[in-house]
Design an enzyme around this catalytic site. Structure first.
Site, PDB file in Angstrom:
ATOM      1  N   ASN A   1     -65.243  45.879 -43.726  1.00 20.87           N
ATOM      2  CA  ASN A   1     -65.984  46.918 -42.559  1.00 20.87           C
ATOM      3  C   ASN A   1     -64.464  47.930 -42.088  1.00 20.87           C
ATOM      4  OD1 ASN A   1     -68.543  45.288 -42.257  1.00 20.87           O
ATOM      5  ND2 ASN A   1     -66.855  43.833 -41.526  1.00 20.87           N
TER       6      ASN A   1
ATOM      7  N   HIS B   1     -58.073  50.465 -25.146  1.00 23.55           N
ATOM      8  CA  HIS B   1     -58.362  49.622 -24.052  1.00 23.55           C
ATOM      9  C   HIS B   1     -59.530  49.006 -23.970  1.00 23.55           C
ATOM     10  CE1 HIS B   1     -54.313  51.300 -22.760  1.00 23.55           C
ATOM     11  NE2 HIS B   1     -54.678  52.388 -23.554  1.00 23.55           N
TER      12      HIS B   1
ATOM     13  N   HIS C   1     -56.654  43.446 -23.786  1.00 24.83           N
ATOM     14  CA  HIS C   1     -55.879  44.442 -24.522  1.00 24.83           C
ATOM     15  C   HIS C   1     -54.403  44.443 -23.643  1.00 24.83           C
ATOM     16  CE1 HIS C   1     -58.237  46.984 -21.505  1.00 24.83           C
ATOM     17  NE2 HIS C   1     -56.757  47.529 -21.222  1.00 24.83           N
TER      18      HIS C   1
ATOM     19  N   ASP D   1     -51.450  47.157 -21.928  1.00 26.44           N
ATOM     20  CA  ASP D   1     -51.210  48.507 -21.859  1.00 26.44           C
ATOM     21  C   ASP D   1     -49.772  48.634 -21.978  1.00 26.44           C
ATOM     22  OD1 ASP D   1     -53.623  48.787 -20.912  1.00 26.44           O
ATOM     23  OD2 ASP D   1     -53.466  48.352 -18.602  1.00 26.44           O
TER      24      ASP D   1
ATOM     25  N   HIS E   1     -49.171  54.651 -21.550  1.00 26.72           N
ATOM     26  CA  HIS E   1     -50.533  54.740 -20.940  1.00 26.72           C
ATOM     27  C   HIS E   1     -50.693  55.470 -19.539  1.00 26.72           C
ATOM     28  CE1 HIS E   1     -54.602  53.708 -19.973  1.00 26.72           C
ATOM     29  NE2 HIS E   1     -54.372  52.746 -19.228  1.00 26.72           N
TER      30      HIS E   1
END
Length: 259
Positions: A64, A71, A75, A77, A81
């Site tokens: 796929n 985010h 997740h 950071d 960011h």
């Protein structure tokens, strides 16, 4: 590390004296995601696009394409960011040794049950340190709030009304204090973002993002199973994708604990 440390670690995993606990929210199209109000732009949700499935485009395999924002779900950071960390590391540049460290779990479930807008204060951290010792250099501070129980419904997880999203977080004073006065690596939360739902109205806005990412610290969101960890003694392993130029990445987050 001694010559016997790695074999001992592997033996511990094999005989069950060490356990691996998954702190990650499964990633799918139904995983709750942050919803910013207009005029701000939102990331796309996670989705899979089938390319082949044991058929003519690929008779022996299935694969796929993935589509997702950086985010989304559990997740990390990275410093770039946020505007305060714009000259800092992207997610591919984070030193890998900082992705493994001691976990410090601070339980706020009772306070958040009474007030979904509860903010961690310096006094809460100092109370925890009086019992468990000062936060270790390189530690990840993990806030257990009970919010993972809402993860089956995006509406309950975001808990928004006409006044905004009501989720717990960290006060302005505490965010700066942790970022400057403690040598921790980052903050991990069970909510959709490292800041409180109403933090857009704080000064500075979104203080965890502002102070942590501006001081070369990191954030982790949408964690689960923090109730399976001791207050101290666990080791956390954070595995983001090393996206060149990436401001963050969906991540598998594991904890290793003694049985």
């Amino acid at each position: 590390m001694t010559a016997t440390a790695l074999p001992g670690f592997l033996t511990g995993l094999a005989d069950g004296s060490l356990r691996v606990i998954d702190l990650t929210t499964p990633l799918s199209s139904s995983t709750p995601a942050l919803r910013l109000p207009a005029p701000f732009a939102n990331l796309i949700d996670f989705s899979l696009e089938e390319v082949s499935a044991y058929n003519e485009p690929g008779p022996y395999w299935r694969h796929n394409n993935i589509h997702t924002g950086e985010h989304i779900g559990t997740h990390l950071d990275a410093p770039i960011h946020w505007i305060s960390g714009r000259d800092g590391d992207d997610v591919s540049q984070i030193p890998v040794q900082r992705l493994i460290g001691p976990a410090a779990v601070l339980d706020l479930t009772a306070k958040v049950a009474d007030n979904p807008d509860y903010l961690l204060e310096v006094a809460d951290v100092e109370e925890w340190e009086a019992e468990h010792g000062e936060l270790l250099p390189g530690a990840w501070l993990l806030l257990r709030t009970g919010w993972e129980a809402r993860g089956g419904s995006e509406a309950e997880f975001l808990n928004a009304d006409e006044t905004g999203s009501h989720t717990p977080g960290v006060s302005v004073e505490c965010a700066e204090w942790l970022a400057v006065q403690r040598q921790i690596t980052g903050l991990g939360v069970e909510t959709v973002g490292v800041d409180a739902g109403l933090a857009g109205g704080f000064e500075p806005a979104f203080p965890v993002h502002y102070h942590f990412l501006g001081n070369d610290k990191y954030g982790l969101t949408s964690l689960r199973n923090l109730g399976s960890l001791p207050a101290t003694g666990a080791v956390i392993v954070v595995s983001p994708l090393p996206i060149v130029g990436g401001t963050g990445s969906p991540s598998r987050v594991l904890a290793i604990v003694e049985s």
